[in-house]
Motif scaffolding. Structure first.
Motif, PDB file in Angstrom:
ATOM      1  N   TYR A   1      -3.328  -0.670  -3.018  1.00  0.00           N
ATOM      2  CA  TYR A   1      -3.187   0.580  -3.758  1.00  0.00           C
ATOM      3  C   TYR A   1      -2.333   1.590  -2.968  1.00  0.00           C
ATOM      4  CZ  TYR A   1      -4.232   4.646  -6.563  1.00  0.00           C
ATOM      5  OH  TYR A   1      -4.100   5.754  -7.350  1.00  0.00           O
ATOM      6  N   THR A   2      -2.526   1.600  -1.647  1.00  0.00           N
ATOM      7  CA  THR A   2      -1.742   2.521  -0.815  1.00  0.00           C
ATOM      8  C   THR A   2      -0.264   2.143  -0.864  1.00  0.00           C
ATOM      9  OG1 THR A   2      -3.667   2.599   0.637  1.00  0.00           O
ATOM     10  CG2 THR A   2      -1.663   3.616   1.466  1.00  0.00           C
ATOM     11  N   VAL A   3       0.008   0.851  -0.855  1.00  0.00           N
ATOM     12  CA  VAL A   3       1.394   0.386  -0.929  1.00  0.00           C
ATOM     13  C   VAL A   3       2.005   0.798  -2.281  1.00  0.00           C
ATOM     14  CG1 VAL A   3       2.877  -1.659  -0.981  1.00  0.00           C
ATOM     15  CG2 VAL A   3       1.025  -1.523   0.671  1.00  0.00           C
ATOM     16  N   GLU A   4       1.202   0.672  -3.316  1.00  0.00           N
ATOM     17  CA  GLU A   4       1.662   1.065  -4.661  1.00  0.00           C
ATOM     18  C   GLU A   4       2.029   2.554  -4.697  1.00  0.00           C
ATOM     19  OE1 GLU A   4      -0.677   1.003  -8.616  1.00  0.00           O
ATOM     20  OE2 GLU A   4      -1.130  -0.857  -7.552  1.00  0.00           O
ATOM     21  N   ILE A   5       1.168   3.358  -4.078  1.00  0.00           N
ATOM     22  CA  ILE A   5       1.416   4.805  -4.018  1.00  0.00           C
ATOM     23  C   ILE A   5       2.742   5.077  -3.326  1.00  0.00           C
ATOM     24  CG2 ILE A   5       0.693   6.962  -2.914  1.00  0.00           C
ATOM     25  CD1 ILE A   5      -2.151   6.060  -3.131  1.00  0.00           C
ATOM     26  N   LEU A   6       2.923   4.379  -2.202  1.00  0.00           N
ATOM     27  CA  LEU A   6       4.133   4.588  -1.404  1.00  0.00           C
ATOM     28  C   LEU A   6       5.376   4.411  -2.275  1.00  0.00           C
ATOM     29  CD1 LEU A   6       5.135   4.783   1.657  1.00  0.00           C
ATOM     30  CD2 LEU A   6       5.612   2.368   1.360  1.00  0.00           C
ATOM     31  N   ASP A   7       5.389   3.349  -3.056  1.00  0.00           N
ATOM     32  CA  ASP A   7       6.565   3.076  -3.876  1.00  0.00           C
ATOM     33  C   ASP A   7       6.802   4.153  -4.923  1.00  0.00           C
ATOM     34  OD1 ASP A   7       7.227   0.858  -2.486  1.00  0.00           O
ATOM     35  OD2 ASP A   7       6.120  -0.518  -3.752  1.00  0.00           O
ATOM     36  N   LYS A   8       5.727   4.849  -5.293  1.00  0.00           N
ATOM     37  CA  LYS A   8       5.886   5.886  -6.326  1.00  0.00           C
ATOM     38  C   LYS A   8       6.344   7.229  -5.755  1.00  0.00           C
ATOM     39  CE  LYS A   8       2.429   4.428  -9.762  1.00  0.00           C
ATOM     40  NZ  LYS A   8       2.468   3.035  -9.492  1.00  0.00           N
ATOM     41  N   ILE A   9       5.997   7.498  -4.507  1.00  0.00           N
ATOM     42  CA  ILE A   9       6.217   8.870  -4.036  1.00  0.00           C
ATOM     43  C   ILE A   9       7.305   9.049  -2.982  1.00  0.00           C
ATOM     44  CG2 ILE A   9       3.858   9.692  -4.543  1.00  0.00           C
ATOM     45  CD1 ILE A   9       3.465   9.329  -1.437  1.00  0.00           C
ATOM     46  N   THR A  10       7.793   7.971  -2.366  1.00  0.00           N
ATOM     47  CA  THR A  10       8.791   8.193  -1.321  1.00  0.00           C
ATOM     48  C   THR A  10      10.187   8.314  -1.937  1.00  0.00           C
ATOM     49  OG1 THR A  10       8.790   5.829  -0.968  1.00  0.00           O
ATOM     50  CG2 THR A  10       7.618   7.147   0.640  1.00  0.00           C
ATOM     51  N   LEU A  11      10.994   9.133  -1.319  1.00  0.00           N
ATOM     52  CA  LEU A  11      12.354   9.370  -1.821  1.00  0.00           C
ATOM     53  C   LEU A  11      13.143   8.073  -1.936  1.00  0.00           C
ATOM     54  CD1 LEU A  11      13.912  12.475  -0.080  1.00  0.00           C
ATOM     55  CD2 LEU A  11      13.472  12.127  -2.497  1.00  0.00           C
TER      56      LEU A  11
END
Ligand code: ATP
Length: 331
Positions: free
Chosen positions: A319-329
């Motif tokens: 889930y954390t990896v998924e978040i990363l893909d959504k929020i990083t530039l």
């Protein structure tokens, strides 16, 4: 035979919260009428009979202190069987009935070797900033290391912004991306490189440059901060910095956080984790459990087979990896 004396040692890389764990073991044991002794310098202390008697006054005012009052060390000799047998004899000579080893998975391999020749409990407690131990949600020191990384990244972002630079921040992790991933998210970094998702240097470089180009054209940002796990980029981060600078014409700087991540006062999460794990480790000794590591799942202490720590690989949280893909530039 009841447990009357417990030995403790800290081994491998030091981690904030090790002292809090020593304190919890000592106090819990004292309540149960059990003595504690602390062996110094990791497994060296067992071989050299270098130990100190612990008691509540010795661990008073200790919970907030980084490092370890028992000192940590590597001990290559302990990889050889005759020295493991010597350690078992020395523990018996000192009337120790159980041993608690606070350290990482290398230290746990040593603990398992000792257990194979010593018929008394040897209990592992996961203490490492890398959080790379399978079987437990978290390890002692990990949360503090993230906090330290986040504070440094926040500062570097200010100067990156002022000069419109790209900063590559190298964090620890020992072949695992937990610190890089979570400090990148908490500090709002623009990209992160972790071993678990790394393909090849060539592919990763192309990915970064493509994203950078499109973002720069749209003038959506002036500076960038990229977090990278130590020893990941072939040839080191200066190689990546040079490649990025020549491809983009932007000033690229490297910041290696290094050992500051191991230091400092443990965060409240680490103090709590260390205290829960330390008290549970004493229970495991009293219950005569062997070949186990104390772990935690959803804030509840559990005992897991110690070999799990090196036989199985701990994965990043999906889930954390998924978040990363959504929020990083550059995601
Ligand atoms: P960290 O990952 O935080 O550095 P660690 O416990 O994994 O911690 P290591 O340097 O791998 O750190 O191991 C610490 C010590 O554990 C070694 O110096 C050695 O004394 C002991 N050890 C490691 N591997 C073995 C092994 N295979 N057999 C016996 N002892 C071992």
């Amino acid at each position: 035979m009841t447990v009357k004396k417990i030995g403790i040692l800290t081994s491998g890389g030091d981690a904030p919260g090790m002292n809090a764990c020593i304190r919890a073991i000592c106090l819990t044991a004292e309540h149960a009428g059990i003595k504690t002794v602390g062996y110094k310098h990791g497994y060296n202390g067992l071989l050299n009979q270098e130990f100190i008697e612990l008691d509540p006054t010795r661990v008073y005012n200790l919970i907030q202190r980084g490092g370890t009052i028992l000192y940590s060390a590597r001990c290559d000799k302990f990889k050889q069987d005759p020295f493991v047998e010597l350690a078992a004899q020395n523990l018996d000579a000192n009337n120790v009935d159980a041993l608690i080893v606070i350290g990482g998975n290398g230290s746990f391999r040593g603990a398992a070797k000792l257990q194979s020749v010593w018929n008394k409990p040897v209990v592992g407690v996961p203490g490492t900033i890398d959080n790379d131990i399978c079987g437990t949600d978290f390890t002692i020191g990990y949360h503090t290391a993230i906090q330290t990384a986040v504070e440094s990244i926040d500062k570097v972002r200010d100067t990156a912004e002022a000069f419109e630079r790209i900063f590559l921040v190298e964090v620890m992790g020992n072949k695992a991306g937990f610190i890089a991933l979570n400090s990148a998210i908490a500090a709002g970094c623009d990209h992160v490189l972790v071993p678990e998702r790394f393909t090849t240097a060539g592919e990763e470089l192309v990915k970064i440059i493509d994203k950078l180009d499109s973002r720069r054209k749209n003038k959506k940002f002036a500076s960038l901060v990229i977090t990278v796990t130590e020893n990941l980029w072939p040839g080191g981060l200066n190689v990546l910095a040079d490649s990025l600078a020549s491809e983009t014409g932007v000033d690229v700087r490297v910041l290696t956080l290094g050992h500051v991540q191991r230091g400092g006062s443990p965060s409240s999460e680490d103090r709590l984790l260390a205290t829960r794990m330390g008290t549970y480790a004493v229970k495991c000794c009293v219950d005569k459990m062997q070949n186990i590591m104390v772990a935690e799942a959803q804030e509840k202490p559990i005992a897991v087979p110690i070999e799990k720590s090196w036989l199985e690989k701990k994965n990043l949280n999906d889930y954390t990896v998924e978040i990363l893909d959504k929020i990083t530039l550059l995601g």
